[in-house]
Design a protein around this motif. Structure first.
Motif, PDB file in Angstrom:
ATOM      1  N   ALA A  26      66.106  66.524  11.026  1.00 56.47           N
ATOM      2  CA  ALA A  26      65.184  65.589  11.753  1.00 56.47           C
ATOM      3  C   ALA A  26      63.928  65.088  10.812  1.00 56.47           C
ATOM      4  O   ALA A  26      62.979  64.394  11.122  1.00 56.47           O
ATOM      5  N   ASP A  27      63.866  65.990   9.994  1.00 62.19           N
ATOM      6  CA  ASP A  27      62.830  65.821   8.779  1.00 62.19           C
ATOM      7  C   ASP A  27      63.283  64.557   8.230  1.00 62.19           C
ATOM      8  O   ASP A  27      62.275  63.989   7.376  1.00 62.19           O
ATOM      9  N   ARG A  28      64.403  64.027   8.238  1.00 67.64           N
ATOM     10  CA  ARG A  28      64.899  62.705   7.401  1.00 67.64           C
ATOM     11  C   ARG A  28      64.576  61.616   8.358  1.00 67.64           C
ATOM     12  O   ARG A  28      64.560  61.667   9.314  1.00 67.64           O
ATOM     13  N   GLU A  29      64.441  60.441   7.433  1.00 66.81           N
ATOM     14  CA  GLU A  29      64.330  59.298   7.968  1.00 66.81           C
ATOM     15  C   GLU A  29      65.577  58.831   9.000  1.00 66.81           C
ATOM     16  O   GLU A  29      66.867  59.030   8.530  1.00 66.81           O
ATOM     17  N   GLY A  30      65.187  58.134   9.983  1.00 69.51           N
ATOM     18  CA  GLY A  30      66.448  57.713  10.972  1.00 69.51           C
ATOM     19  C   GLY A  30      66.967  58.680  11.854  1.00 69.51           C
ATOM     20  O   GLY A  30      67.990  58.189  12.800  1.00 69.51           O
ATOM     21  N   ALA A  31      66.140  59.842  12.369  1.00 73.28           N
ATOM     22  CA  ALA A  31      66.521  60.738  13.160  1.00 73.28           C
ATOM     23  C   ALA A  31      66.411  59.906  14.741  1.00 73.28           C
ATOM     24  O   ALA A  31      67.190  60.046  15.710  1.00 73.28           O
ATOM     25  N   GLU A  32      65.297  59.050  14.970  1.00 74.81           N
ATOM     26  CA  GLU A  32      65.137  58.499  16.230  1.00 74.81           C
ATOM     27  C   GLU A  32      66.246  57.475  16.355  1.00 74.81           C
ATOM     28  O   GLU A  32      66.711  57.428  17.650  1.00 74.81           O
ATOM     29  N   ARG A  33      66.806  56.893  15.433  1.00 74.12           N
ATOM     30  CA  ARG A  33      67.800  55.942  15.570  1.00 74.12           C
ATOM     31  C   ARG A  33      69.069  56.400  16.177  1.00 74.12           C
ATOM     32  O   ARG A  33      69.672  55.974  16.917  1.00 74.12           O
ATOM     33  N   VAL A  34      69.377  57.704  15.451  1.00 74.61           N
ATOM     34  CA  VAL A  34      70.551  58.650  16.088  1.00 74.61           C
ATOM     35  C   VAL A  34      70.327  58.861  17.469  1.00 74.61           C
ATOM     36  O   VAL A  34      71.390  58.589  18.008  1.00 74.61           O
ATOM     37  N   VAL A  77      76.545  68.405  16.520  1.00 71.30           N
ATOM     38  CA  VAL A  77      75.372  68.349  15.656  1.00 71.30           C
ATOM     39  C   VAL A  77      75.790  66.852  14.932  1.00 71.30           C
ATOM     40  O   VAL A  77      76.864  66.772  14.080  1.00 71.30           O
ATOM     41  N   LEU A  78      74.715  66.066  14.819  1.00 71.71           N
ATOM     42  CA  LEU A  78      74.866  64.817  14.151  1.00 71.71           C
ATOM     43  C   LEU A  78      73.402  64.985  13.309  1.00 71.71           C
ATOM     44  O   LEU A  78      72.435  65.666  13.270  1.00 71.71           O
ATOM     45  N   VAL A  79      73.549  63.913  12.133  1.00 72.08           N
ATOM     46  CA  VAL A  79      72.372  63.858  11.208  1.00 72.08           C
ATOM     47  C   VAL A  79      72.167  62.346  10.961  1.00 72.08           C
ATOM     48  O   VAL A  79      73.128  61.650  10.944  1.00 72.08           O
ATOM     49  N   PRO A  80      70.879  62.147  10.417  1.00 69.92           N
ATOM     50  CA  PRO A  80      70.591  60.647  10.243  1.00 69.92           C
ATOM     51  C   PRO A  80      70.950  60.432   8.865  1.00 69.92           C
ATOM     52  O   PRO A  80      71.274  61.361   7.909  1.00 69.92           O
ATOM     53  N   GLY A  81      71.240  59.079   8.456  1.00 71.53           N
ATOM     54  CA  GLY A  81      71.787  58.671   7.444  1.00 71.53           C
ATOM     55  C   GLY A  81      73.362  58.911   7.066  1.00 71.53           C
ATOM     56  O   GLY A  81      73.647  58.502   5.810  1.00 71.53           O
ATOM     57  N   LEU A  82      74.165  59.168   7.895  1.00 68.68           N
ATOM     58  CA  LEU A  82      75.527  58.978   7.778  1.00 68.68           C
ATOM     59  C   LEU A  82      76.202  57.673   8.135  1.00 68.68           C
ATOM     60  O   LEU A  82      77.382  57.593   8.422  1.00 68.68           O
ATOM     61  N   GLY A  83      75.379  56.704   8.257  1.00 66.99           N
ATOM     62  CA  GLY A  83      75.806  55.242   8.788  1.00 66.99           C
ATOM     63  C   GLY A  83      76.212  55.292  10.175  1.00 66.99           C
ATOM     64  O   GLY A  83      75.365  55.917  11.076  1.00 66.99           O
ATOM     65  N   ARG A 120      78.843  85.025  26.666  1.00 69.11           N
ATOM     66  CA  ARG A 120      78.647  83.534  26.691  1.00 69.11           C
ATOM     67  C   ARG A 120      78.901  82.824  25.372  1.00 69.11           C
ATOM     68  O   ARG A 120      78.591  83.329  24.338  1.00 69.11           O
ATOM     69  N   ILE A 121      79.884  81.925  25.353  1.00 70.63           N
ATOM     70  CA  ILE A 121      80.503  81.272  24.311  1.00 70.63           C
ATOM     71  C   ILE A 121      79.901  79.891  24.097  1.00 70.63           C
ATOM     72  O   ILE A 121      79.948  78.891  24.836  1.00 70.63           O
ATOM     73  N   VAL A 122      79.320  79.802  22.803  1.00 65.62           N
ATOM     74  CA  VAL A 122      78.911  78.635  22.457  1.00 65.62           C
ATOM     75  C   VAL A 122      79.443  78.030  21.142  1.00 65.62           C
ATOM     76  O   VAL A 122      79.326  78.627  20.174  1.00 65.62           O
ATOM     77  N   GLY A 123      80.058  76.832  21.383  1.00 64.42           N
ATOM     78  CA  GLY A 123      80.680  75.987  20.439  1.00 64.42           C
ATOM     79  C   GLY A 123      79.639  75.233  19.524  1.00 64.42           C
ATOM     80  O   GLY A 123      78.945  74.359  19.927  1.00 64.42           O
ATOM     81  N   ILE A 124      79.819  75.211  18.184  1.00 63.54           N
ATOM     82  CA  ILE A 124      78.867  74.361  17.535  1.00 63.54           C
ATOM     83  C   ILE A 124      79.715  73.639  16.528  1.00 63.54           C
ATOM     84  O   ILE A 124      80.508  74.111  15.593  1.00 63.54           O
ATOM     85  N   THR A 125      79.759  72.209  16.373  1.00 64.27           N
ATOM     86  CA  THR A 125      80.762  71.451  15.828  1.00 64.27           C
ATOM     87  C   THR A 125      80.020  70.116  14.948  1.00 64.27           C
ATOM     88  O   THR A 125      78.933  69.698  15.787  1.00 64.27           O
ATOM     89  N   GLY A 126      80.628  69.752  14.271  1.00 63.70           N
ATOM     90  CA  GLY A 126      79.885  68.417  13.451  1.00 63.70           C
ATOM     91  C   GLY A 126      80.548  68.465  12.210  1.00 63.70           C
ATOM     92  O   GLY A 126      81.312  69.198  11.640  1.00 63.70           O
ATOM     93  N   SER A 127      80.475  67.059  11.529  1.00 71.25           N
ATOM     94  CA  SER A 127      80.919  67.040  10.423  1.00 71.25           C
ATOM     95  C   SER A 127      80.373  67.885   9.232  1.00 71.25           C
ATOM     96  O   SER A 127      79.303  68.661   9.531  1.00 71.25           O
TER      97      SER A 127
END
Ligand SMILES: Nc1nc2c(ncn2[C@@H]2O[C@H](COP(=O)(O)OP(=O)(O)O)[C@@H](O)[C@H]2O)c(=O)[nH]1
Ligand SMILES: [Mg+2]
Length: 310
Positions: free
Chosen positions: A190-198, A162-168, A43-50
């Protein structure tokens, strides 16, 4: 042959073949050929993000989670930002050291010295070696930037973005490329401010998309604290289940086979062209004539094809 030893579980032969793949050593070709019939199980799982979103940290925690389920794991870490030394992966290597002595885990970083398109090719070849080694799950970590990365992700059964809060305007910025290929969204840190907004941004983007098997789930994680990893595993499995039922998985595997065939054919044809028609000197001459407008590109190509066929 290395392939025989790899199939018997010899890890050093596997490392050697992966180095050949990374170096684009033609010796890898017959080995990969010999392994091909023994692939297609993992099973092949790709993980990508900045960069810096926590992909390696997530990969590390996913390895642990799969190991607890008794599954063996292969990892391919691709970092095109470091073509010369592969040094950017040093941190990853140190972090993943915990798993270094576990025979159920095999981690390979790709320095990706190859030419254009070589990156996705090398990555999928290394995945195939891990598959032939019998790894149950293969995690492919890539930086989500270019076409190569989109292609790498296309070789996975399930793609995690993968995304994170705080990158505009992270979601907006990524929309063009990597967002379309997400099967599961992770909002890490998600311990950071703004996760809900993302999360809300992703949701509003998805509300325009179809409500079918393709619709991605959104999972919040704190990778450094191992939080949300079980939910992520469930989301990956759930997607796989839905994709299998909807025939999407078979469709993907067929598309991958097609891609692999066409890429290989193209490479092989170019080899034949260079060997039989377009020697380096001949190539130089043709390019000079093109530059001087004595020849047009289509005419030049047609000429090569005609000579190859005769
Ligand atoms: N606050 C916080 N930091 C994290 C989290 N996950 C990863 N990090 C940190 O983010 C940085 C980049 O992580 P890394 O896994 O190397 O990211 P990559 O470049 O995407 O592979 C490291 O310093 C991690 O410790 C998280 O959930 N919360
Ligand atoms: Mg990383």
């Amino acid at each position: 042959m290395l392939a025989e030893r790899i199939l018997k579980g010899d890890v050093r032969s596997a490392s050697r073949l992966m180095r050949w793949i990374d170096d684009r050593d033609p010796g890898a070709i017959p080995e990969l050929q010999a392994l091909f019939s023994r692939t297609g199980r993992a099973r092949i799982v790709g993980i990508t993000g900045s960069p810096g979103t926590g992909k390696s940290t997530l990969t590390d925690t996913l390895i642990g989670a799969y190991r607890r389920q008794g599954k063996t794991v292969g990892v391919v870490a691709v970092d095109p930002t470091s073509p010369f030394t592969g040094g950017a992966l040093l941190g990853d290597r140190i972090r993943m050291q915990d798993h270094a002595t576990d025979p159920g885990v095999f981690i390979r970083s790709l320095a990706t010295r190859g030419a254009l398109g070589g990156l996705s090719r090398a990555s999928s070849d290394v995945v195939r070696v891990l598959d032939a080694m019998g790894k149950d799950v293969i995690l492919v970590e890539t930086v989500g930037v270019g076409q190569d990365e989109v292609e790498i992700v296309a070789t996975a059964d399930v793609s995690v973005v993968v995304l994170v809060p705080g990158l505009g305007d992270e979601v907006q910025a990524q929309k063009a490329g990597i967002m379309e290929i997400a099967d599961v969204f992770v909002v890490n840190k998600a311990d950071r401010e703004g996760a809900e907004r993302v999360v809300a941004e992703i949701q509003s983007m998805l509300s325009m998309a179809a409500h079918d098997a393709r619709r991605p789930e959104i999972v919040q994680t704190v990778a450094v604290r191992d939080e949300g990893i079980d939910a992520l595993l469930l989301a990956i499995e759930a997607f796989r289940g839905r994709a299998e039922d909807a025939g999407l998985l078979q469709q993907r595997r067929r598309a991958q086979a097609q891609q692999l065939f066409l890429d290989t054919l193209q490479e092989r044809l170019m080899q034949a062209v260079r060997a039989r028609v377009l020697t380096p000197a001949e190539s130089e001459r043709t390019i000079a004539r093109l530059a001087a407008r004595e020849l047009d590109p289509l005419g030049a190509a047609e000429d090569v094809v005609r000579r190859l066929l005769h």
